[in-house]
Scaffold this active site. Structure first.
Site, short mmCIF file in Angstrom:
data_model
loop_
_atom_site.label_atom_id
_atom_site.label_comp_id
_atom_site.label_asym_id
_atom_site.label_seq_id
_atom_site.Cartn_x
_atom_site.Cartn_y
_atom_site.Cartn_z
N PRO A 89 -56.06 -13.83 95.96
CA PRO A 89 -55.81 -15.07 96.71
C PRO A 89 -55.70 -14.85 98.22
O PRO A 89 -55.73 -15.81 98.98
CB PRO A 89 -54.47 -15.58 96.14
CG PRO A 89 -54.27 -14.84 94.86
CD PRO A 89 -54.98 -13.53 95.01
N GLU A 116 -49.30 -6.21 88.44
CA GLU A 116 -48.77 -6.93 89.61
C GLU A 116 -49.69 -6.79 90.82
O GLU A 116 -49.56 -7.54 91.79
CB GLU A 116 -47.38 -6.40 89.98
CG GLU A 116 -46.31 -6.67 88.94
CD GLU A 116 -46.12 -8.16 88.66
OE1 GLU A 116 -45.91 -8.92 89.62
OE2 GLU A 116 -46.21 -8.54 87.48
N ARG A 154 -77.51 -17.63 88.73
CA ARG A 154 -78.27 -18.88 88.59
C ARG A 154 -79.12 -19.19 89.81
O ARG A 154 -80.03 -20.01 89.75
CB ARG A 154 -77.37 -20.06 88.21
CG ARG A 154 -76.40 -20.53 89.24
CD ARG A 154 -75.58 -21.70 88.73
NE ARG A 154 -76.26 -22.99 88.87
CZ ARG A 154 -76.50 -23.61 90.02
NH1 ARG A 154 -76.15 -23.06 91.17
NH2 ARG A 154 -77.11 -24.78 90.04
N ASP A 169 -82.52 -23.76 98.05
CA ASP A 169 -82.83 -23.98 99.45
C ASP A 169 -81.53 -24.10 100.25
O ASP A 169 -80.74 -25.00 100.03
CB ASP A 169 -83.66 -25.26 99.57
CG ASP A 169 -84.09 -25.54 100.99
OD1 ASP A 169 -83.60 -24.84 101.91
OD2 ASP A 169 -84.90 -26.45 101.18
#
Ligand code: 9WO
Length: 248
Positions: A89, A116, A154, A169
């Protein structure tokens, strides 16, 4: 391209690599994914990869040495200087522009943390970049790694249908400009709700205008920040602005 993944749970990856429209990209090696388990580089009878945190506190910390040996093993197999990426994060939020850059790259080494966290000395000396999927905490970096691999795969040539390949694009506003429009399929009436008339009309011009209006309205309603970006990039026509104006 090649992505190496450092993970204590390599078995999580195989199912994702063998299903859906991205399967061909992975199975052909177009996106070559190789997992390396730091446990294979741990020493001692117990092959420990974690230990208690200095300074005390709950949980365990991933030791730097097995990670470093796993990385050295990967480096011995790669001829490039692939960046080392950690999912956390703390990192920069992943977006479509970054996915496009990764999809045109020669790959990376993806480090998946567990417990952790990871001994900070490994992060400070070996990690080039941290990537976040958002402000929440998971139990490991594997799900974010799979998310990145899926998004990259993808965008590979031949994965999307011709109809969808405008997503390739970088100037197409299909994702980084406006949100997608709603979709409908059979039956024409479901749970007492009918499909919008315009979609059944066969008027392709009207259908395209309706879809554009829906995208504008949805983006204004849910992601006004994206609308500002699209406007600044000159992606909104005068007609688009009129639609937004009328909507209030
Ligand atoms: C967790 C964390 C929480 C607050 C601030 C910084 C932080 N770093 C990490 C971290 O690197 N954790 C390791 C990977 C070990 C525990 C599980 N990990 C993890 C990664 N949990 N959540 C993520 C993550 C990654 C990308 N986007 C969202 C969450």
């Amino acid at each position: 391209m090649r992505f190496d993944v450092i993970t204590l749970f390599p078995e999580l990856f195989a199912p994702f690599l063998s299903i859906g429209i991205t399967r061909r990209a992975f199975e052909s090696g177009q996106v070559d994914v190789q997992c390396t388990n730091p446990r294979d580089f741990a020493t001692g009878n117990y092959r420990r990869v974690d230990d208690r945190p200095f300074g005390g506190g709950p949980g365990m910390v991933m030791m730097a040495q097995p990670l470093e040996l796993a990385l050295a093993h990967i480096r011995s197999q790669r001829t490039d200087h692939a960046p080392v990426v950690l999912f956390s994060p703390i990192g920069k939020r992943l977006d479509h522009a970054a996915v496009q850059r990764w999809s045109a790259s020669s790959g990376a080494v993806l480090v998946c943390g567990r417990y952790e966290g990871i001994d900070q000395r490994f992060i400070d000396t070996q990690v080039h970049e941290q990537i976040s999927l958002g402000d929440f905490v998971l139990s490991g970096g594997e799900v974010p790694a799979i998310a990145l691999l899926d998004a990259v795969a993808r965008l590979q040539p031949g994965v999307l249908s011709d109809a969808d390949s405008h997503h390739l694009d970088s100037f197409n506003p299909s994702l980084d400009g406006l949100l997608d429009c709603p979709h409908y399929t059979r039956p024409e009436e479901w749970a007492g709700v009918t499909v919008p008339d315009v979609l059944m009309s066969g008027h392709h011009g009207q259908i395209e205008r309706w879809r554009r209006d829906q995208r504008l309205k949805l983006t204004a309603q849910h992601r006004p920040d994206l609308l500002d970006v699209a406007r600044a990039a000159g992606l909104l026509s005068r007609q688009d602005e009129a639609v937004l104006q009328a909507q209030g």
